[in-house]
Design a protein around this motif. Structure first.
Motif, PDB file in Angstrom:
ATOM      1  N   GLN A   1      44.526  34.496  35.408  1.00 40.69           N
ATOM      2  CA  GLN A   1      44.983  33.345  33.744  1.00 40.69           C
ATOM      3  C   GLN A   1      44.275  32.335  33.467  1.00 40.69           C
ATOM      4  OE1 GLN A   1      47.276  33.008  31.525  1.00 40.69           O
ATOM      5  NE2 GLN A   1      47.631  35.124  32.158  1.00 40.69           N
ATOM      6  N   ALA A   2      42.822  32.257  34.486  1.00 40.53           N
ATOM      7  CA  ALA A   2      41.843  30.854  34.793  1.00 40.53           C
ATOM      8  C   ALA A   2      40.992  31.388  33.956  1.00 40.53           C
ATOM      9  CB  ALA A   2      41.545  30.739  36.297  1.00 40.53           C
ATOM     10  N   ILE A   3      40.288  33.017  33.471  1.00 40.33           N
ATOM     11  CA  ILE A   3      39.806  33.219  33.547  1.00 40.33           C
ATOM     12  C   ILE A   3      39.619  33.355  31.046  1.00 40.33           C
ATOM     13  CG2 ILE A   3      37.580  35.363  33.251  1.00 40.33           C
ATOM     14  CD1 ILE A   3      37.918  35.382  35.870  1.00 40.33           C
ATOM     15  N   PRO A   4      38.816  33.305  30.525  1.00 38.93           N
ATOM     16  CA  PRO A   4      39.196  33.100  28.995  1.00 38.93           C
ATOM     17  C   PRO A   4      39.529  34.969  28.881  1.00 38.93           C
ATOM     18  CG  PRO A   4      37.788  31.829  29.612  1.00 38.93           C
ATOM     19  CD  PRO A   4      37.452  32.099  30.737  1.00 38.93           C
ATOM     20  N   PRO A   5      40.289  35.998  28.713  1.00 38.72           N
ATOM     21  CA  PRO A   5      39.974  37.455  28.123  1.00 38.72           C
ATOM     22  C   PRO A   5      38.515  37.818  27.999  1.00 38.72           C
ATOM     23  CG  PRO A   5      41.678  36.007  26.953  1.00 38.72           C
ATOM     24  CD  PRO A   5      40.816  35.127  27.362  1.00 38.72           C
ATOM     25  N   ALA A   6      37.527  36.552  26.792  1.00 35.49           N
ATOM     26  CA  ALA A   6      36.155  37.480  26.644  1.00 35.49           C
ATOM     27  C   ALA A   6      35.516  37.557  27.329  1.00 35.49           C
ATOM     28  CB  ALA A   6      35.973  36.664  25.192  1.00 35.49           C
ATOM     29  N   GLN A   7      35.177  37.146  28.727  1.00 37.34           N
ATOM     30  CA  GLN A   7      35.172  37.084  29.995  1.00 37.34           C
ATOM     31  C   GLN A   7      35.018  38.151  31.046  1.00 37.34           C
ATOM     32  OE1 GLN A   7      34.105  32.522  31.591  1.00 37.34           O
ATOM     33  NE2 GLN A   7      33.985  32.375  29.715  1.00 37.34           N
ATOM     34  N   ARG A   8      36.522  38.682  31.151  1.00 38.20           N
ATOM     35  CA  ARG A   8      37.271  39.686  32.101  1.00 38.20           C
ATOM     36  C   ARG A   8      36.667  41.077  31.433  1.00 38.20           C
ATOM     37  NH1 ARG A   8      43.493  38.359  30.539  1.00 38.20           N
ATOM     38  NH2 ARG A   8      43.336  35.833  30.970  1.00 38.20           N
ATOM     39  N   LYS A   9      35.178  41.073  31.770  1.00 34.06           N
ATOM     40  CA  LYS A   9      34.706  42.719  31.588  1.00 34.06           C
ATOM     41  C   LYS A   9      33.987  42.814  33.317  1.00 34.06           C
ATOM     42  CE  LYS A   9      33.967  42.025  26.756  1.00 34.06           C
ATOM     43  NZ  LYS A   9      32.342  41.318  25.314  1.00 34.06           N
ATOM     44  N   VAL A  10      34.080  43.965  33.846  1.00 37.48           N
ATOM     45  CA  VAL A  10      33.632  44.819  35.213  1.00 37.48           C
ATOM     46  C   VAL A  10      32.655  45.738  34.640  1.00 37.48           C
ATOM     47  CG1 VAL A  10      34.755  44.835  37.567  1.00 37.48           C
ATOM     48  CG2 VAL A  10      35.612  42.691  35.763  1.00 37.48           C
ATOM     49  N   ILE A  11      31.928  46.564  35.050  1.00 39.41           N
ATOM     50  CA  ILE A  11      31.499  47.382  35.436  1.00 39.41           C
ATOM     51  C   ILE A  11      31.826  47.910  36.802  1.00 39.41           C
ATOM     52  CG2 ILE A  11      29.424  48.924  35.771  1.00 39.41           C
ATOM     53  CD1 ILE A  11      30.017  47.110  32.872  1.00 39.41           C
TER      54      ILE A  11
ATOM     55  N   ALA B   1      38.503  54.086  37.200  1.00 36.33           N
ATOM     56  CA  ALA B   1      39.375  54.137  38.187  1.00 36.33           C
ATOM     57  C   ALA B   1      40.689  53.116  38.218  1.00 36.33           C
ATOM     58  CB  ALA B   1      39.364  54.206  39.045  1.00 36.33           C
ATOM     59  N   PHE B   2      40.312  52.111  36.520  1.00 35.15           N
ATOM     60  CA  PHE B   2      41.455  50.941  36.776  1.00 35.15           C
ATOM     61  C   PHE B   2      41.523  50.497  35.518  1.00 35.15           C
ATOM     62  CE2 PHE B   2      37.722  50.162  40.264  1.00 35.15           C
ATOM     63  CZ  PHE B   2      38.771  49.506  41.264  1.00 35.15           C
ATOM     64  N   ARG B   3      41.878  52.652  34.583  1.00 37.95           N
ATOM     65  CA  ARG B   3      43.008  51.924  33.295  1.00 37.95           C
ATOM     66  C   ARG B   3      43.746  50.967  33.643  1.00 37.95           C
ATOM     67  NH1 ARG B   3      41.594  56.818  30.907  1.00 37.95           N
ATOM     68  NH2 ARG B   3      42.767  56.092  28.784  1.00 37.95           N
ATOM     69  N   TYR B   4      44.799  51.600  34.280  1.00 39.32           N
ATOM     70  CA  TYR B   4      46.260  50.848  34.595  1.00 39.32           C
ATOM     71  C   TYR B   4      46.147  49.484  34.463  1.00 39.32           C
ATOM     72  CZ  TYR B   4      48.167  55.891  34.390  1.00 39.32           C
ATOM     73  OH  TYR B   4      48.011  57.024  34.287  1.00 39.32           O
ATOM     74  N   TYR B   5      44.906  49.139  35.545  1.00 38.19           N
ATOM     75  CA  TYR B   5      45.152  47.750  35.901  1.00 38.19           C
ATOM     76  C   TYR B   5      44.185  46.893  34.632  1.00 38.19           C
ATOM     77  CZ  TYR B   5      43.245  43.002  39.037  1.00 38.19           C
ATOM     78  OH  TYR B   5      42.794  42.730  39.529  1.00 38.19           O
ATOM     79  N   ALA B   6      43.660  47.513  33.861  1.00 37.49           N
ATOM     80  CA  ALA B   6      42.881  47.097  32.817  1.00 37.49           C
ATOM     81  C   ALA B   6      43.820  46.302  31.755  1.00 37.49           C
ATOM     82  CB  ALA B   6      41.992  47.669  31.600  1.00 37.49           C
ATOM     83  N   ARG B   7      45.038  48.166  31.717  1.00 42.06           N
ATOM     84  CA  ARG B   7      46.274  47.397  30.899  1.00 42.06           C
ATOM     85  C   ARG B   7      47.646  46.160  31.182  1.00 42.06           C
ATOM     86  NH1 ARG B   7      50.291  53.031  29.444  1.00 42.06           N
ATOM     87  NH2 ARG B   7      50.693  52.148  31.897  1.00 42.06           N
ATOM     88  N   ALA B   8      47.564  46.577  32.329  1.00 41.20           N
ATOM     89  CA  ALA B   8      48.947  45.466  33.169  1.00 41.20           C
ATOM     90  C   ALA B   8      47.952  44.026  33.123  1.00 41.20           C
ATOM     91  CB  ALA B   8      49.286  45.962  34.344  1.00 41.20           C
ATOM     92  N   TYR B   9      46.711  43.631  32.979  1.00 37.17           N
ATOM     93  CA  TYR B   9      46.413  42.622  33.485  1.00 37.17           C
ATOM     94  C   TYR B   9      45.185  41.984  32.676  1.00 37.17           C
ATOM     95  CZ  TYR B   9      48.585  43.796  37.617  1.00 37.17           C
ATOM     96  OH  TYR B   9      49.562  44.138  38.672  1.00 37.17           O
TER      97      TYR B   9
ATOM     98  N   VAL C   1      42.370  42.784  32.076  1.00 37.04           N
ATOM     99  CA  VAL C   1      40.817  42.646  32.002  1.00 37.04           C
ATOM    100  C   VAL C   1      40.305  44.275  31.304  1.00 37.04           C
ATOM    101  CG1 VAL C   1      38.915  43.208  34.083  1.00 37.04           C
ATOM    102  CG2 VAL C   1      41.415  42.265  34.038  1.00 37.04           C
ATOM    103  N   THR C   2      38.787  43.950  30.807  1.00 41.14           N
ATOM    104  CA  THR C   2      38.185  45.235  30.342  1.00 41.14           C
ATOM    105  C   THR C   2      37.142  45.760  31.089  1.00 41.14           C
ATOM    106  OG1 THR C   2      37.598  44.526  28.286  1.00 41.14           O
ATOM    107  CG2 THR C   2      36.252  46.157  28.397  1.00 41.14           C
ATOM    108  N   PHE C   3      37.604  46.944  31.868  1.00 38.87           N
ATOM    109  CA  PHE C   3      36.155  47.884  32.661  1.00 38.87           C
ATOM    110  C   PHE C   3      35.162  48.799  32.320  1.00 38.87           C
ATOM    111  CE2 PHE C   3      40.073  46.408  34.740  1.00 38.87           C
ATOM    112  CZ  PHE C   3      38.946  46.451  36.318  1.00 38.87           C
ATOM    113  N   LEU C   4      34.840  48.894  32.072  1.00 42.34           N
ATOM    114  CA  LEU C   4      33.187  49.611  31.929  1.00 42.34           C
ATOM    115  C   LEU C   4      32.715  50.398  32.598  1.00 42.34           C
ATOM    116  CD1 LEU C   4      31.688  46.863  30.090  1.00 42.34           C
ATOM    117  CD2 LEU C   4      31.737  49.186  28.320  1.00 42.34           C
ATOM    118  N   ALA C   5      32.727  51.670  32.755  1.00 39.54           N
ATOM    119  CA  ALA C   5      32.607  52.753  34.665  1.00 39.54           C
ATOM    120  C   ALA C   5      31.050  53.826  33.815  1.00 39.54           C
ATOM    121  CB  ALA C   5      33.118  53.084  34.601  1.00 39.54           C
ATOM    122  N   PRO C   6      30.059  54.186  34.504  1.00 43.27           N
ATOM    123  CA  PRO C   6      29.134  55.216  34.260  1.00 43.27           C
ATOM    124  C   PRO C   6      29.827  56.876  34.128  1.00 43.27           C
ATOM    125  CG  PRO C   6      27.894  55.174  35.630  1.00 43.27           C
ATOM    126  CD  PRO C   6      29.945  53.583  35.360  1.00 43.27           C
ATOM    127  N   SER C   7      30.599  57.130  35.020  1.00 41.56           N
ATOM    128  CA  SER C   7      31.095  58.166  35.368  1.00 41.56           C
ATOM    129  C   SER C   7      32.970  58.137  35.016  1.00 41.56           C
ATOM    130  CB  SER C   7      31.342  58.261  36.717  1.00 41.56           C
ATOM    131  OG  SER C   7      30.069  58.440  37.145  1.00 41.56           O
TER     132      SER C   7
END
Length: 317
Positions: A198-208, A213-221, A223-229
């Motif tokens: 909650q302390a982080i604006p949604p537009a900044q919630r981006k993780v490489i 492996a974190f799409r369920y985490y992304a949907r629940a919380y 967060v946008t995850f980007l992965a090369p594999s």
């Protein structure tokens, strides 16, 4: 017999009975009743939380080991053959399991702990915005990493309790009690993770991350995850996909780059060099727990450690 002698005899009988009761109680508490097998370390922790001392648990793919590339041995088959219940994640995660069960001649209860969750399709989702670097390894219809959202872990725990009740009806009340207590801890953990983001604006919630492996985490919380594999640690990225991801990191000023505990660090290190971003100094735990002396020896510790690492990296801490 004098009153004093009678009192001594009575005390001796009572002490012997007490010792017998204490010894029997200790034995009942510590002697395992159920022999269970869990497929990998994260699931093993959930089973142990519910089963307690009534369950003798074997974990096939232990802490710090990768279930994606696991190769069962005759020793694993022997452990499976002796089990009363085998618990697996399902959703295509343990591609080697059915072969192992056949080799072991297993006839006991098989349980898929992800039954009842809403699975995500295996295809890379739109949030990756063109960083489709996965070469097309076939991992089945669904993304198997459902445990990365705490509400799904709660479904796992309920399925585990039901399974243990099936093979040990006498211990069912104990399993249900332990499951309820653990679910309360998981509900508190879920609220804690939501509050941290909650302390982080949604537009900044981006993780490489190294792999997807974190799409369920992304949907629940949120967060946008980007992965090369892709969703497996043995997936290989394309040069074009890596180049696209580098440009996106630079364009969107993404600061949180993480190597996972089960993946080769060279790819993220290459991304970091090309994008001019320093990788985080700690790993994320996606598919396996850490060793007992590490930061993620249990499921709850793993989810806390990952959330803390990601939020601090985004905030530049």
């Amino acid at each position: 017999m004098s009153w004093h002698s009678r009192r001594q005899t009575l005390c001796g009988v009572l002490l012997a009975a007490a010792a017998l009761c204490v010894g029997g109680g200790a034995q009942a508490q510590t002697a395992p009743v159920v022999h269970a097998v869990a497929s990998f370390s994260i699931l093993g922790d959930l089973v142990q939380q519910v089963g307690g001392e009534r369950v003798q648990l074997d974990v096939l793919v232990g802490p710090g080991q990768d279930a994606h590339i696991f190769q069962p041995t005759p020793a694993h088959a022997k452990r499976v053959a002796q089990a009363q219940v085998v618990l697996a994640n399902g959703l295509g995660y343990e591609g080697w399991l059915q072969r192992l069960l056949r080799t072991a001649g297993y006839r006991g209860l098989q349980v898929t702990v992800s039954d009842g969750i809403e699975p995500l399709p295996a295809e890379r989702h739109a949030e990756t915005k063109g960083a489709h670097a996965h070469r097309g390894h076939d991992h089945g219809k669904f993304d198997p990493h459902a445990w990365q959202a705490v509400p799904n872990a709660i479904v796992y725990v309920r399925n585990i309790a039901r399974a243990l009740c099936k093979v040990d009806a006498a211990g069912c009340s104990d399993y249900e009690l332990r499951a309820r207590a653990y679910i309360e801890q998981l509900q508190a953990l879920d609220a804690e993770i939501r509050a941290a983001w909650q302390a982080i604006p949604p537009a900044q919630r981006k993780v490489i991350t190294s792999h997807d492996a974190f799409r369920y985490y992304a949907r629940a919380y949120g967060v946008t995850f980007l992965a090369p594999s892709g969703i497996s640690t043995d997936s290989e990225p394309s040069a074009r996909g890596v180049a696209q991801l580098v440009r996106q990191i630079q364009r969107e000023n993404i600061k949180a780059l993480f190597i996972e505990n089960m993946t080769d660090p060279r790819l993220i290190e290459q991304l970091a060099r090309e994008a001019g971003v320093k990788p985080a100094g700690v790993p994320l735990y996606s598919d396996a727990l850490s060793r007992p002396d590490g930061p993620a020896p249990t499921y709850i510790a793993m989810m806390r450690a990952n959330t803390r690492a990601m939020t601090r990296a985004i905030l530049g801490q």
